[in-house]
Design an enzyme around this catalytic site. Sequence first.
Site, PDB file in Angstrom:
ATOM      1  N   ASN A  82     -30.378   4.557  24.953  1.00 35.30           N
ATOM      2  CA  ASN A  82     -30.819   4.518  23.436  1.00 35.30           C
ATOM      3  C   ASN A  82     -32.094   3.648  23.614  1.00 35.30           C
ATOM      4  O   ASN A  82     -32.101   2.911  22.507  1.00 35.30           O
ATOM      5  CB  ASN A  82     -29.650   3.887  22.711  1.00 35.30           C
ATOM      6  CG  ASN A  82     -28.348   4.603  22.696  1.00 35.30           C
ATOM      7  OD1 ASN A  82     -28.529   5.818  22.483  1.00 35.30           O
ATOM      8  ND2 ASN A  82     -27.497   3.953  23.009  1.00 35.30           N
ATOM      9  N   ARG A  83     -32.869   3.725  24.650  1.00 31.43           N
ATOM     10  CA  ARG A  83     -33.985   2.880  24.708  1.00 31.43           C
ATOM     11  C   ARG A  83     -33.952   1.294  24.494  1.00 31.43           C
ATOM     12  O   ARG A  83     -34.770   0.439  24.113  1.00 31.43           O
ATOM     13  CB  ARG A  83     -35.085   3.132  23.733  1.00 31.43           C
ATOM     14  CG  ARG A  83     -35.564   4.648  23.748  1.00 31.43           C
ATOM     15  CD  ARG A  83     -36.147   4.796  25.147  1.00 31.43           C
ATOM     16  NE  ARG A  83     -36.799   6.161  25.370  1.00 31.43           N
ATOM     17  CZ  ARG A  83     -36.240   7.083  26.115  1.00 31.43           C
ATOM     18  NH1 ARG A  83     -34.940   7.104  26.228  1.00 31.43           N
ATOM     19  NH2 ARG A  83     -37.106   8.375  26.258  1.00 31.43           N
TER      20      ARG A  83
END
Length: 215
Positions: free
Chosen positions: A192-193
């Site tokens: 999710n970065r």
Amino acid sequence: MEKDLSNYRKIYKKGELLLKQIPENPMELFQKWFYEVDKYFAADETNAMTISTLGLDGYPKSRVVLLKKYTFEGFIFYTNYNSEKGKAISVNPNVCLSFFWHGAERQIIIKGKAEKIAENLSDGYFESRPRGSQLGAIVSNQSDIVENRAFLESKLLELEKEYEGKEIERPKYWGGYIVKPVEIEFWQGRPNRLHDRVRYQLQEDFNWKISRLAP
């Protein structure tokens, strides 16, 4: 010409980097990561790194070189001192090194100052190089304009004859630099970065300040 790359995506999930798990000295963490990448994820040259300098024309420039040694003091590589990077370092020794190991989903960014290593150390490394690499260092006036490749190949043949049966001495314009770090950032890809980023900054007392950065 146009190509939309917005759909190029990757899920990062191969590791984590938590403050409670890291050493006080960044060179210990660098050694650990280098060993792990070299053993478990090496597809190409683990010691390939990008070095960025500020050129004499005022523009930054990055290129890939090979790390040849690292110690608690810094990172050592070799080049032609009269090359574009060498001339840039002579005016502004502040450089940036970076390693990107895509297999391990890791990146390291190093800010530091470059300085020439002792001549005897450069001599020792030059003597350890294959003979062809030794001659190549003499053939190439790195970064100079050449008419064509045939010129370089012809010059190499001439030098092979000239040095046949002779020891090849290191040219004075070729040797090593050590980059002594003042800041090292470790990046570990996460889902999710929400990547892990840990920064070490060298303090006046030569201890390292450790901070976690937002991804």
